[in-house]
Design an enzyme around this catalytic site. Structure first.
Site, short mmCIF file in Angstrom:
data_model
loop_
_atom_site.label_atom_id
_atom_site.label_comp_id
_atom_site.label_asym_id
_atom_site.label_seq_id
_atom_site.Cartn_x
_atom_site.Cartn_y
_atom_site.Cartn_z
N ALA A 20 0.77 -1.24 0.00
CA ALA A 20 0.00 0.00 0.00
C ALA A 20 0.81 1.29 0.00
CB ALA A 20 -0.94 0.01 1.21
N GLY A 79 -1.39 6.07 -2.23
CA GLY A 79 -2.24 6.58 -3.31
C GLY A 79 -3.47 5.74 -3.53
N LYS A 80 -3.30 4.42 -3.54
CA LYS A 80 -4.46 3.54 -3.74
C LYS A 80 -5.31 3.46 -2.47
CE LYS A 80 -2.11 2.12 -7.52
NZ LYS A 80 -0.84 2.70 -7.98
N ASP A 107 -1.01 -3.70 -5.97
CA ASP A 107 -0.18 -2.86 -6.84
C ASP A 107 1.24 -3.38 -6.66
OD1 ASP A 107 0.45 -0.74 -8.58
OD2 ASP A 107 1.07 0.50 -6.89
N CYS A 116 3.37 -1.08 -13.01
CA CYS A 116 3.74 0.05 -13.86
C CYS A 116 4.87 -0.38 -14.79
CB CYS A 116 4.13 1.28 -13.03
SG CYS A 116 5.47 1.01 -11.85
#
Length: 464
Positions: free
Chosen positions: A114, A118-119, A182, A235
Site C-alpha cells: 500500500a 495513493g491507492k 499494486d 507500472c
C-alpha cells in the site's frame, strides 16, 4: 537531453518486438513532459465542489472520475487544501487501479502493497467510513508514510500493518471482499518520468519481480472471500509480469475468473499471445501506453472468485482491553457531533482508539494504527489527536476557528506558530481546545487562551 539515448539496448529491442509499428511513437513520447495529476478526496467534498475551490487550472482524467491534471508550474503540495486532505497528488495512470475496483458500502478491503498510500486513500474515500480498510506494506519506514496519508485524508476505519503477505494470510483466510495488489515491478512504464530507474532494470531485470509478484498472489488468493475480487496492477510493460502473472493467478484457484475491464479511449487490451497458454480471456486485461494516453505506462487486470467456491469466510473478533476511559475523555467524546459508540472505544494505557465494527483480532501483528486514534488521557484532561481533527467535520466540533485560505494565519498555523485572534473571533470562540479549519475543512487543533491560540498541529506534519 534526449531521454531515449539512456534506454538500455536490451529494453529497446524488447519494446520494438512488442510494439511493432508503434515503436517510434513510443520513443517519441520520451520527448514529452510527464503529466501531473491530483485526485480529489470524495469523502470530504465532491469533485464539483473542489473545482469551485481549486486555485489550479484543472483538466479531468478520463479514466478516473475524481482525477485531474494540473499544470507543471503549479505546486499543489504547498497549499493549505493539501494539508486539509482535500486531494492526493498522484500520477494519472496510477489512479486507474483503485478507481476500477468496485467498492461497495461495508466491504472489507485489503491494499496489500500500500505505501505510500495513493491507492489506499482512494479505497478509503470509496468506503466513506463504512466497512474496513486494511493497508499493509512490508517496509516499516514506507508504512509510516502510508499512515500519514491515511490520517491526512481523515480515515477512521483503517488497520495499518507492516507484515509480509504470508503472515496476513495465516491470520485472514477468506476474509476480504476486495483485494488490491499494486505489485512491486521492474518499473518499465515509469522510465519517462524517472529515467534513473533504467539502471535498476539493467541490474535486476524482471525475474526478481516475477517471483515477488507470484508469492504475493499466492497469499492474496487464500485471503479472498467467495464472490470477492482481486485487482492487480503494475507500472511495467513486461509480459512476464503482466499477462503471464495473470495466468499464474488464475491457476491458483479454479474458482477465479477474469473480469472484463472498461476499454477507455487510449487503453489497449491484454495480449493472449504474450501469455504462456494463449488464453483468449487475457483480452479482458488493460494496458496503458504512454504514447497513447496522457499518463505513464501501466497494466491492470481483475479476477473474481465465484460465489459457489468452497472457502467460507473466517475471522476472530477484535479483543478489547480492560482499561477504562477516563471521565475527562468520556466527557470530551460526548461533546462531539459524531455518533461514537462508547462500546467500541479501546483504551491502551493512556491512548484512546475507536475500533470499526469489522475489525478482526489483531494481536501479534506489526500494527502502525488500529482504527481511529482519538487522543491521550492525561491527568485531569484529554488531549485530542491530529488524526481525530482530520476525521471530524467542522460542524462536529463545538469550538471552531474557521479561517479563509487567503488568511496568512493559515500558513502560520501549519508551520507550528502561535496565532492571534481578532476581537470578533474571540467573541465566537471559547477558551480551551479549538478545531482550526480552512474554508470549512479541518486542519488540526489549537488551545485558545484569552485571544492567543497555542498551536497543537502535529510537529511531523508541519509546513516546511
Amino acid at each position: 537531453m534526449d531521454k531515449r539515448i539512456d534506454l538500455p539496448a536490451a529494453f529497446k529491442e524488447k519494446m520494438k518486438e512488442m510494439l511493432g509499428t508503434d515503436y517510434d511513437k513510443y520513443l517519441d513520447s520520451f520527448e514529452q513532459e510527464a503529466y501531473q495529476g491530483l485526485r480529489v478526496n470524495t469523502a470530504k467534498l465532491t469533485t464539483a465542489e473542489f473545482e469551485q475551490l481549486s486555485p489550479y487550472k484543472l483538466r479531468p482524467v478520463s479514466w478516473c472520475p475524481n482525477g485531474f491534471y494540473y499544470e507543471k508550474n503549479e505546486k499543489p503540495a504547498k497549499h493549505p487544501y493539501y494539508f486539509a486532505g482535500l486531494y492526493y497528488i498522484q500520477e494519472p495512470s496510477a489512479m486507474t487501479t483503485a478507481s476500477l475496483l468496485p467498492i461497495e458500502p461495508g466491504d472489507v478491503v485489503l491494499d496489500l502493497c500500500a505505501a505510500p498510500g495513493g491507492k489506499s486513500t482512494e479505497l478509503a474515500a470509496k468506503l466513506n467510513g463504512t466497512g474496513l480498510l486494511v493497508s499493509n506494506d512490508i517496509s516499516n519506514s514506507r508504512a509510516k508514510a502510508l499512515l500519514k496519508n491515511i490520517e491526512v485524508f481523515g480515515v477512521g476505519n483503517a488497520l495499518v500493518t507492516s507484515e509480509p503477505p504470508n503472515e496476513l494470510a495465516k491470520r485472514f483466510p477468506s476474509f476480504f471482499d476486495k483485494i488490491l495488489i499494486d505489485a512491486p515491478c521492474s518499473g518499465e512504464g515509469m522510465f519517462r518520468k524517472q529515467n534513473n530507474m533504467t539502471k535498476a532494470w539493467e541490474n535486476n531485470g524482471v525475474d526478481l519481480f516475477v517471483g515477488l509478484q507470484r508469492s504475493i498472489m499466492k497469499e492474496a488468493v487464500t485471503m479472498l472471500k467467495p464472490g470477492g475480487s482481486i485487482i492487480y496492477s503494475t507500472c511495467t510493460f513486461s509480459k512476464e509480469e503482466n499477462e503471464q502473472s495473470i495466468e499464474y493467478l488464475l491457476s491458483l484457484d479454479d474458482a477465479l475468473e477474469l473480469v472484463e475491464l472498461p476499454l477507455i479511449a487510449g487503453f489497449d487490451k491484454g495480449h493472449p499471445e504474450w501469455g504462456l497458454t494463449g488464453n483468449e480471456e487475457l483480452t479482458k486485461c488493460r494496458r496503458l501506453w504512454p504514447h497513447r494516453i496522457e499518463g505513464e505506462g501501466h497494466f491492470v487486470a481483475m479476477v473474481r472468485k465465484k460465489e459457489e467456491s468452497d472457502s467460507p469466510a473466517k475471522s476472530v473478533p477484535y479483543t478489547f482491553s480492560k482499561d477504562k476511559l477516563s471521565p475527562e475523555a468520556e466527557d470530551f467524546i460526548k461533546t462531539l457531533g459524531y455518533p461514537f459508540d462508547l462500546e467500541r472505544i479501546d483504551v491502551q494505557k493512556e491512548r484512546v482508539f475507536y475500533i470499526p465494527e469489522k475489525m478482526p483480532y489483531v494481536k501479534g501483528l506489526r500494527i502502525l494504527r488500529c482504527g481511529l486514534y482519538m487522543g491521550d488521557m492525561k491527568k485531569n484532561r484529554f488531549e485530542p489527536s491530529q488524526s481525530l481533527a482530520m476525521f471530524l467535520k467542522k460542524e462536529q466540533f463545538p469550538n471552531v476557528l474557521d479561517l479563509q485560505v487567503t488568511d496568512e494565519r493559515v500558513v502560520k498555523y501549519l508551520k507550528g506558530e502561535t496565532i492571534e485572534l481578532t476581537d470578533e473571533e474571540e467573541q465566537m470562540c471559547k477558551n480551551g481546545i479549538c478545531l482550526i479549519c480552512v474554508d470549512g475543512f479541518s486542519l488540526g487543533f489549537g488551545k485558545l487562551n484569552n485571544g492567543t491560540m497555542k498551536n497543537k498541529y502535529l510537529p511531523g506534519w508541519r509546513w516546511m
